[in-house]
Design an enzyme around this catalytic site. Structure first.
Site, PDB file in Angstrom:
ATOM      1  N   CYS A 191       0.851  -1.185   0.000  1.00 13.25           N
ATOM      2  CA  CYS A 191       0.000   0.000   0.000  1.00 13.25           C
ATOM      3  C   CYS A 191       0.892   1.241   0.000  1.00 13.25           C
ATOM      4  O   CYS A 191       1.794   1.356   0.836  1.00 13.25           O
ATOM      5  CB  CYS A 191      -0.900   0.007   1.225  1.00 13.25           C
ATOM      6  N   CYS A 194      -0.721   6.203   6.853  1.00 15.19           N
ATOM      7  CA  CYS A 194      -2.138   6.091   7.190  1.00 15.19           C
ATOM      8  C   CYS A 194      -2.339   5.641   8.636  1.00 15.19           C
ATOM      9  O   CYS A 194      -3.142   6.218   9.361  1.00 15.19           O
ATOM     10  CB  CYS A 194      -2.813   5.111   6.228  1.00 15.19           C
ATOM     11  N   CYS A 226      -3.388   0.098   8.887  1.00 13.58           N
ATOM     12  CA  CYS A 226      -3.063  -1.326   8.669  1.00 13.58           C
ATOM     13  C   CYS A 226      -1.621  -1.589   9.097  1.00 13.58           C
ATOM     14  O   CYS A 226      -0.701  -1.487   8.287  1.00 13.58           O
ATOM     15  CB  CYS A 226      -3.234  -1.698   7.188  1.00 13.58           C
ATOM     16  N   CYS A 240      -8.057   1.291  -1.039  1.00 13.59           N
ATOM     17  CA  CYS A 240      -7.675   0.619   0.195  1.00 13.59           C
ATOM     18  C   CYS A 240      -7.900  -0.873   0.017  1.00 13.59           C
ATOM     19  O   CYS A 240      -8.956  -1.295  -0.463  1.00 13.59           O
ATOM     20  CB  CYS A 240      -8.496   1.149   1.365  1.00 13.59           C
ATOM     21  N   GLN A 290     -21.348  -5.239  12.284  1.00 12.61           N
ATOM     22  CA  GLN A 290     -19.974  -5.701  12.105  1.00 12.61           C
ATOM     23  C   GLN A 290     -19.489  -5.403  10.684  1.00 12.61           C
ATOM     24  O   GLN A 290     -20.209  -5.618   9.713  1.00 12.61           O
ATOM     25  CB  GLN A 290     -19.880  -7.201  12.372  1.00 12.61           C
ATOM     26  N   TYR A 306     -25.634  -5.193  25.015  1.00 14.47           N
ATOM     27  CA  TYR A 306     -24.985  -4.397  23.963  1.00 14.47           C
ATOM     28  C   TYR A 306     -25.450  -4.920  22.593  1.00 14.47           C
ATOM     29  O   TYR A 306     -24.651  -5.190  21.703  1.00 14.47           O
ATOM     30  CB  TYR A 306     -23.463  -4.487  24.050  1.00 14.47           C
ATOM     31  N   GLU A 352     -29.729  -2.178  24.655  1.00 11.20           N
ATOM     32  CA  GLU A 352     -28.760  -1.362  23.920  1.00 11.20           C
ATOM     33  C   GLU A 352     -29.010   0.111  24.239  1.00 11.20           C
ATOM     34  O   GLU A 352     -30.167   0.553  24.325  1.00 11.20           O
ATOM     35  CB  GLU A 352     -28.898  -1.610  22.413  1.00 11.20           C
ATOM     36  N   ASP A 399     -21.474  -8.385  24.127  1.00 10.83           N
ATOM     37  CA  ASP A 399     -20.621  -7.936  23.026  1.00 10.83           C
ATOM     38  C   ASP A 399     -20.330  -6.454  23.228  1.00 10.83           C
ATOM     39  O   ASP A 399     -20.852  -5.597  22.510  1.00 10.83           O
ATOM     40  CB  ASP A 399     -21.341  -8.192  21.694  1.00 10.83           C
ATOM     41  N   CYS A 456     -13.713  -7.534  20.855  1.00  7.82           N
ATOM     42  CA  CYS A 456     -12.895  -7.033  19.746  1.00  7.82           C
ATOM     43  C   CYS A 456     -11.600  -6.411  20.256  1.00  7.82           C
ATOM     44  O   CYS A 456     -10.867  -5.780  19.494  1.00  7.82           O
ATOM     45  CB  CYS A 456     -13.681  -6.015  18.918  1.00  7.82           C
TER      46      CYS A 456
END
Length: 379
Positions: A21, A27, A30, A104, A228, A257, A278, A327, A354
């Site tokens: 990239c 950036c 990544c 990207c 997601q 959540y 939520e 979550d 996550c």
């Protein structure tokens, strides 16, 4: 804890290509793009194992067959460069310097193409991009959301004012080049803030939302709703999470959540009753519509803070809760919520995370409590 699961190794094709990239070093999005995908998975599993192995078994990772161009939510910020050209891209990590991005490797390619078209149309319609210093200009950001299976595409133009000159001609020009766009929304953000979206919006084309299919259920997705960003892996993740719950059709479930209700609605097909909670009111509106769309009558949604809701549930509830799906955001859960889980005393807790670091922090607390069965899925 009887089981700790990340992802099982299910890569059907070796991924050894190193992607190059041109803005990778500037950036900040990544950090491992130049590393072969199999090496990325090995590295990530090692990091997860360092943090979590003391709490249970670390299963192999379930990787993607083709880990490129998968993001169904793409955001671009607009700016005028020093030579007067309009550029779009992402903020450099830790700053408000815009790094131009035209392609990207992670983002949906149609989304990137639409952003490029918007960038090229702005001068011809004499639409100015927003200047953070002078607080002048109209267009601040563009957000694109795509339905992986439906093919529907949402364009959200984040503007400093709802006064949009030649609006209908702009829509016509954009849709002539991209007829795949199904809805366009103006979102008003006239404040000095790092947040992308403001509180007010106007639908200027289409129905104001998109729909997509996940695990054979249809979901409505609004501009602010959480969904997601990797639809292929989301199906793998949710199937794993629900399988860990070992549902028999007799269980009462809490989906904490819950967002737009994805996990809860999918799980409700194998459960007696599901309660989703939520804090995001827009997401709850979508969740209720999603349950109706999927004809799931055994699920109810509540717009509330998950921790406070669970505390009250523990006080009021006379029927037992069998499973809790949690979550939380990247910041993880909090002590109040985890204490409430203990008071509800479910037979099974499924923690979807996550962020392995905040997960490790939460597991340290949860491991000191009496839980019959705790399973963990890491995104």
């Amino acid at each position: 804890m009887n089981q700790l699961a990340t992802k099982e190794n299910q890569i059907t094709r070796k991924q050894t290509t190193v992607l190059k990239c041109p803005v990778e070093n500037r950036c900040g999005g990544c950090q491992m793009l130049s590393m072969p995908y199999k090496e990325q998975l090995r590295y990530k599993r090692e990091q997860v194992a360092k943090l979590l192995k003391k709490y249970g078994h670390i299963a192999p990772i379930i990787g993607m067959v083709s880990p490129t161009y998968y993001r169904n939510k793409v955001h671009a910020v607009f700016e005028r460069s020093k030579n007067g050209q309009i550029i779009s891209g992402t903020y450099k990590e830790g700053s408000h310097q815009v790094i131009p991005v035209t392609n990207c490797y992670l983002e949906n390619q149609k989304a990137d193409a639409i952003i490029a078209t918007i960038r090229s149309l702005l001068p011809s319609f004499k639409l100015k991009v927003y200047n953070e210093d002078t607080k002048t200009g109209l267009v601040r950001h563009v957000l694109i959301r795509t339905g992986h299976k439906s093919g529907e595409i949402m364009v959200v133009l984040v503007v400093s004012s709802f006064v949009f000159p030649s609006k209908q001609n702009f829509i016509k020009a954009l849709r002539t080049l991209h007829p795949e766009i199904t809805t366009i929304i103006l979102n008003l953000n006239d404040k000095k803030t790092s947040m992308v979206l403001g509180d007010r919006e106007k639908v200027i084309y289409g129905k104001g939302y998109i729909e997509d299919t996940l695990c054979d259920c249809t979901f409505r997705i609004s501009p602010k709703s959480f969904y997601q960003v990797n639809p292929l892996q989301t199906e793998v993740l949710y199937q794993k999470a629900i399988s860990l719950a070992t549902l028999t059709g007799k269980e009462r479930i809490i989906d904490a959540y819950c967002g737009i209700g994805t996990i809860g609605i999918i799980a409700s097909r194998k459960a007696k009753e599901v309660i989703g909670v939520e804090l995001n009111s827009d997401a709850i509106k979508d969740a209720k519509l999603n349950a109706k769309c999927n004809r799931q009558t055994n699920i109810k949604f509540y717009n509330a803070d998950a921790g406070k809701f669970m505390v009250q549930l523990a006080k009021d509830n006379k029927e037992p809760i069998d499973v809790v799906f949690m979550d939380p955001p990247r910041a993880g859960s909090d002590k109040a919520f985890m204490d409430s889980v203990m008071k509800v005393a479910p037979k099974n807790v499924i923690y979807i995370s996550c962020n392995p670091e905040t997960l490790a922090r939460d597991l340290k607390y949860l491991s000191s409590c009496k839980i019959l069965y705790l399973s963990v899925c890491c995104i």
